[in-house]
Scaffold this active site. Structure first.
Site, PDB file in Angstrom:
ATOM      1  N   ASN A   9      10.492  52.860  16.095  1.00 26.93           N
ATOM      2  CA  ASN A   9      10.455  52.743  17.782  1.00 26.93           C
ATOM      3  C   ASN A   9      12.061  53.280  18.225  1.00 26.93           C
ATOM      4  O   ASN A   9      12.907  52.445  17.917  1.00 26.93           O
ATOM      5  CB  ASN A   9      10.138  51.336  18.285  1.00 26.93           C
ATOM      6  N   TRP A  10      12.112  54.531  18.799  1.00 25.30           N
ATOM      7  CA  TRP A  10      13.497  54.663  19.128  1.00 25.30           C
ATOM      8  C   TRP A  10      14.154  54.024  20.314  1.00 25.30           C
ATOM      9  O   TRP A  10      15.038  54.119  20.841  1.00 25.30           O
ATOM     10  CB  TRP A  10      13.382  56.193  19.465  1.00 25.30           C
ATOM     11  N   LYS A  11      13.045  53.306  21.086  1.00 22.57           N
ATOM     12  CA  LYS A  11      13.373  52.749  22.431  1.00 22.57           C
ATOM     13  C   LYS A  11      14.160  53.464  23.183  1.00 22.57           C
ATOM     14  O   LYS A  11      13.713  54.991  23.308  1.00 22.57           O
ATOM     15  CB  LYS A  11      14.334  51.472  22.135  1.00 22.57           C
ATOM     16  N   HIS A  98       5.298  45.418  23.431  1.00 22.12           N
ATOM     17  CA  HIS A  98       6.507  45.149  22.810  1.00 22.12           C
ATOM     18  C   HIS A  98       6.991  43.923  23.742  1.00 22.12           C
ATOM     19  O   HIS A  98       7.072  43.864  25.095  1.00 22.12           O
ATOM     20  CB  HIS A  98       7.403  46.199  23.066  1.00 22.12           C
ATOM     21  N   GLU A 100      10.107  43.453  24.614  1.00 17.69           N
ATOM     22  CA  GLU A 100      10.901  43.965  25.939  1.00 17.69           C
ATOM     23  C   GLU A 100      10.132  44.406  27.113  1.00 17.69           C
ATOM     24  O   GLU A 100      10.618  44.292  28.005  1.00 17.69           O
ATOM     25  CB  GLU A 100      12.084  45.375  25.322  1.00 17.69           C
ATOM     26  N   GLU A 170       6.354  40.517  15.744  1.00 17.18           N
ATOM     27  CA  GLU A 170       7.804  40.775  15.957  1.00 17.18           C
ATOM     28  C   GLU A 170       8.296  39.506  16.537  1.00 17.18           C
ATOM     29  O   GLU A 170       8.367  39.454  17.928  1.00 17.18           O
ATOM     30  CB  GLU A 170       8.067  41.932  16.843  1.00 17.18           C
ATOM     31  N   GLY A 176      16.634  43.190  16.905  1.00 14.88           N
ATOM     32  CA  GLY A 176      17.949  43.750  17.413  1.00 14.88           C
ATOM     33  C   GLY A 176      19.172  42.924  17.186  1.00 14.88           C
ATOM     34  O   GLY A 176      20.266  42.988  17.534  1.00 14.88           O
ATOM     35  N   SER A 216      14.823  43.572  12.936  1.00 16.05           N
ATOM     36  CA  SER A 216      15.725  43.826  11.957  1.00 16.05           C
ATOM     37  C   SER A 216      15.422  44.223  10.441  1.00 16.05           C
ATOM     38  O   SER A 216      16.220  43.861   9.567  1.00 16.05           O
ATOM     39  CB  SER A 216      16.744  42.667  12.081  1.00 16.05           C
ATOM     40  N   GLY A 237      13.176  49.485  14.459  1.00 12.52           N
ATOM     41  CA  GLY A 237      13.729  49.846  16.116  1.00 12.52           C
ATOM     42  C   GLY A 237      14.907  50.474  15.355  1.00 12.52           C
ATOM     43  O   GLY A 237      15.393  51.714  15.095  1.00 12.52           O
ATOM     44  N   GLY A 238      16.297  49.911  15.358  1.00 15.96           N
ATOM     45  CA  GLY A 238      17.505  50.449  14.970  1.00 15.96           C
ATOM     46  C   GLY A 238      17.333  51.228  13.726  1.00 15.96           C
ATOM     47  O   GLY A 238      18.111  52.275  13.775  1.00 15.96           O
TER      48      GLY A 238
END
Ligand code: PGA
Length: 253
Positions: A9-11, A98, A100, A170, A176, A216, A237-238
């Site tokens: 997930n590049w966001k 998600h 967010e 999640e 994150g 994470s 993600g990251g």
């Protein structure tokens, strides 16, 4: 056998060149390094979809996904992108719900039912996210909380439709933050969620569901997390923004 899936997930990260570079690196690495038939999904921002799809080409087990879709079919919804449009650009997956999106864009369980319906009708596999905030985890009511998210959004679908959905657990406090759920915490929740689907749809459907962990996840902890019986992969993600880290996570099965 359930599918093993790692989705990146590049966001809202990476410009055009950076997205192209990252995708090319991943495509090249996976040619030699995906020997366990892991299904890999890249979920870039919308504008990257077409060029990323071109780079993916016919790379085995590598698929394109989006990070969201509209709950509407088409029409005057400025700024929105429908599941129909995503499918026409070669997307196979779409991340829905998600945390967010739930928090910053006020996506409700009800709206997520409509988005899931749009995705399924257009042949996209929803990667349906769920997870509890820290205060719920601290109160010890996380299982009820997450089961309720799934019941409200998904339990109106048929068994056949449910079998086409991927779930991503999640915990919000792990996204994150560098703070991962322990592999035991992940396993406990994944088993509870699978049992929840079994109670409604039967063990056969529940056993076939891929349930991913997200929050994470990195090359250092993925092996431990993926070793758990009910963890079928990860939503990353990251660490999906660095080709070496992402591919090392894929190799952690
Ligand atoms: P993270 O994000 O890996 O950066 O914690 C996961 C996600 O939000 O999907």
């Amino acid at each position: 056998m359930r599918k093993k899936i790692v989705a990146g997930n590049w966001k809202m990260n990476l410009n055009f060149e950076e997205g192209q570079k990252l995708t090319s690196e991943i495509v090249n690495m996976l040619k030699d390094e995906n020997d366990k038939d892991v299904t890999v999904v890249l979920n870039p921002p919308f504008v990257h979809l077409y060029p990323v799809k071109k780079l993916i080409g016919s790379t085995p087990n590598l698929f394109l996904g989006a990070q969201n879709c509209s709950d509407k079919t088409s029409g005057a919804y400025t700024g929105e992108v429908s599941a129909t449009i995503l499918a026409s650009f070669g997307a196979s997956y779409v991340i829905l719900g998600h945390s967010e999106r739930r928090e910053y864009f006020k996506e409700s369980n009800e709206m997520l039912t409509a988005k899931t319906k749009q995705a399924l009708e257009n042949g996209l596999t929803p990667i349906f996210c769920c997870g509890e905030p820290l205060e719920i985890r601290e109160a010890g009511t996380q299982e009820e909380y997450v089961k309720n998210q799934l019941t409200e959004s998904l339990f109106g679908f048929s068994a056949d439709e449910i079998s086409k959905i991927v779930i991503a657990y999640e915990p919000i406090w792990a996204i994150g933050t560098g703070k991962t759920a322990s592999s035991d915490q992940a396993q406990e929740m994944h088993a509870a969620l699978r049992a929840h689907f079994a109670s409604k749809y039967g063990a056969g459907i529940a056993d076939g569901l891929s349930i991913l962990y997200g929050g994470s996840c990195n090359p250092g902890n993925a092996k431990d997390i993926f070793s758990k019986a009910d963890v079928d992969g990860g939503l990353i993600g990251g660490a999906s923004l660095k080709s070496r880290d992402f591919v090392d996570i894929i190799k952690s099965f």
